[in-house]
Write an enzyme that holds these catalytic residues in place. Sequence first.
Site, PDB file in Angstrom:
ATOM      1  N   TYR A 171     -36.017  10.480  -1.134  1.00  0.00           N
ATOM      2  CA  TYR A 171     -36.125  10.309   0.319  1.00  0.00           C
ATOM      3  C   TYR A 171     -37.577  10.068   0.730  1.00  0.00           C
ATOM      4  O   TYR A 171     -37.863   9.220   1.579  1.00  0.00           O
ATOM      5  CB  TYR A 171     -35.585  11.547   1.045  1.00  0.00           C
ATOM      6  N   LYS A 184     -39.518   6.819   2.661  1.00  0.00           N
ATOM      7  CA  LYS A 184     -40.331   6.957   3.867  1.00  0.00           C
ATOM      8  C   LYS A 184     -41.731   6.386   3.662  1.00  0.00           C
ATOM      9  O   LYS A 184     -42.275   5.692   4.528  1.00  0.00           O
ATOM     10  CB  LYS A 184     -40.415   8.439   4.274  1.00  0.00           C
ATOM     11  N   VAL A 223     -41.809  18.064   7.502  1.00  0.00           N
ATOM     12  CA  VAL A 223     -41.627  18.997   6.392  1.00  0.00           C
ATOM     13  C   VAL A 223     -40.311  18.634   5.731  1.00  0.00           C
ATOM     14  O   VAL A 223     -39.245  18.734   6.351  1.00  0.00           O
ATOM     15  CB  VAL A 223     -41.604  20.457   6.886  1.00  0.00           C
ATOM     16  N   GLN A 224     -40.391  18.176   4.492  1.00  0.00           N
ATOM     17  CA  GLN A 224     -39.188  17.738   3.786  1.00  0.00           C
ATOM     18  C   GLN A 224     -38.313  18.951   3.447  1.00  0.00           C
ATOM     19  O   GLN A 224     -38.775  19.897   2.809  1.00  0.00           O
ATOM     20  CB  GLN A 224     -39.569  16.994   2.499  1.00  0.00           C
ATOM     21  N   LEU A 225     -37.078  18.900   3.887  1.00  0.00           N
ATOM     22  CA  LEU A 225     -36.131  19.982   3.618  1.00  0.00           C
ATOM     23  C   LEU A 225     -35.130  19.547   2.556  1.00  0.00           C
ATOM     24  O   LEU A 225     -34.826  18.357   2.441  1.00  0.00           O
ATOM     25  CB  LEU A 225     -35.408  20.370   4.909  1.00  0.00           C
ATOM     26  N   ASP A 257     -40.082  14.478  13.371  1.00  0.00           N
ATOM     27  CA  ASP A 257     -38.680  14.687  13.025  1.00  0.00           C
ATOM     28  C   ASP A 257     -37.890  15.166  14.238  1.00  0.00           C
ATOM     29  O   ASP A 257     -36.656  15.109  14.238  1.00  0.00           O
ATOM     30  CB  ASP A 257     -38.548  15.723  11.900  1.00  0.00           C
ATOM     31  N   GLY A 274     -19.194  17.370  14.888  1.00  0.00           N
ATOM     32  CA  GLY A 274     -20.297  18.059  14.232  1.00  0.00           C
ATOM     33  C   GLY A 274     -21.284  18.578  15.263  1.00  0.00           C
ATOM     34  O   GLY A 274     -21.461  17.962  16.320  1.00  0.00           O
ATOM     35  N   SER A 309     -24.510  20.136  14.158  1.00  0.00           N
ATOM     36  CA  SER A 309     -25.734  20.515  13.452  1.00  0.00           C
ATOM     37  C   SER A 309     -26.951  20.270  14.326  1.00  0.00           C
ATOM     38  O   SER A 309     -26.927  19.446  15.250  1.00  0.00           O
ATOM     39  CB  SER A 309     -25.871  19.722  12.148  1.00  0.00           C
ATOM     40  N   GLY A 316     -25.527   1.554   4.403  1.00  0.00           N
ATOM     41  CA  GLY A 316     -26.017   0.391   5.146  1.00  0.00           C
ATOM     42  C   GLY A 316     -25.829   0.467   6.639  1.00  0.00           C
ATOM     43  O   GLY A 316     -26.011  -0.534   7.337  1.00  0.00           O
ATOM     44  N   GLY A 317     -25.459   1.646   7.135  1.00  0.00           N
ATOM     45  CA  GLY A 317     -25.278   1.817   8.573  1.00  0.00           C
ATOM     46  C   GLY A 317     -26.348   2.699   9.180  1.00  0.00           C
ATOM     47  O   GLY A 317     -27.453   2.257   9.466  1.00  0.00           O
ATOM     48  N   VAL A 318     -26.009   3.979   9.332  1.00  0.00           N
ATOM     49  CA  VAL A 318     -26.926   4.926   9.973  1.00  0.00           C
ATOM     50  C   VAL A 318     -28.140   5.232   9.098  1.00  0.00           C
ATOM     51  O   VAL A 318     -29.253   5.407   9.602  1.00  0.00           O
ATOM     52  CB  VAL A 318     -26.176   6.226  10.338  1.00  0.00           C
TER      53      VAL A 318
END
Length: 320
Positions: free
Chosen positions: A72, A76, A119-121, A145, A192, A194, A293-295
């Site tokens: 990931y 970025k 901060v990568q989680l 973020d 959802g 979250s 290929g979407g979100v």
Amino acid sequence: MLSLAALSLRLRASGCQGSWRSMATVISGNKTSKLVRERLKKEVEKMRSQFSGFRPSLVVLQVGDRDDSNLYISTKLKAAAEIGIDAKHVRLPNTATQDEVLQSIMSVNENTSIHGLIVQLPLDSVNSIDTELVTNAVSPEKDVDGLSCINAGKLSRGDLNDCFIPCTPNGCMELIRQTGVSVAGRHAVVIGRSKIVGAPMHDLLLWNHATVTTCHSKTPDLPEQVGRADILVVGAGRAEMVRGEWVKEGAVVIDCGINHIPDETKASGKRVVGDVHYASANQRAGYITPVPGGVGPMTVAMLMENTVQSAQRFLLKTVT
């Protein structure tokens, strides 16, 4: 002469389409994210020319060495380099303590040359670290973020121009805009709740004047709720849980899910699917995002947009 899209819309409205039904229009996150990145590259070039070599700066802080996090982060960093953002990867060992992580965050917070910090989680440490505490330690002005309680609170109150919006919901909104369907006055359903996707997606749709229903694991009549949605955003984390027959004809369907299911035809023995059963939903929706290929590509693009926006806000404060 009516185009195929216009004819399809007219037939849907009149109910005269009989047994014939065209498939949904695919909303490409790859194409849309490319447009966003090209626009951001021009904005960065403009900043550099107006302010003698100035560049937006981003720091990605990682604890540990998880393979998925490394993948990931590399995505970025690559996107940042293409746009002209100066991105740095700071990796702490998996022996890092909570105090050491917080100290690293404070150091970035105090550095005026850095405009964005993520901060990568998850935090991959052998020590116990409070993720919520760490997330909220990031300066709201650099929280690109959009996950700190300050930015989340501003979003929930509708202060959209004074906060950073979480990247996945922001990307979903951009994909909805690409359809040309107006959010205002529509019935939107979010599956959802979250902190990263569902809750901020609800807030974004609400403050863009949709009537919003949030569904979750305790919702008893999920198919009925989905069937009312003009705009459906799914971030439940369950492979293909939303069936095509639930979907309202002509709806906009945004699938945030990324799941792996067994597939013997693939070399890896598995394939990636979303939270929506694509093959059946594609027969009823008006617009739908693919997985992959979407979100996914939009999440990274909107992270870059937030970083550029943070740099622009910094310059605005500096010159005024």
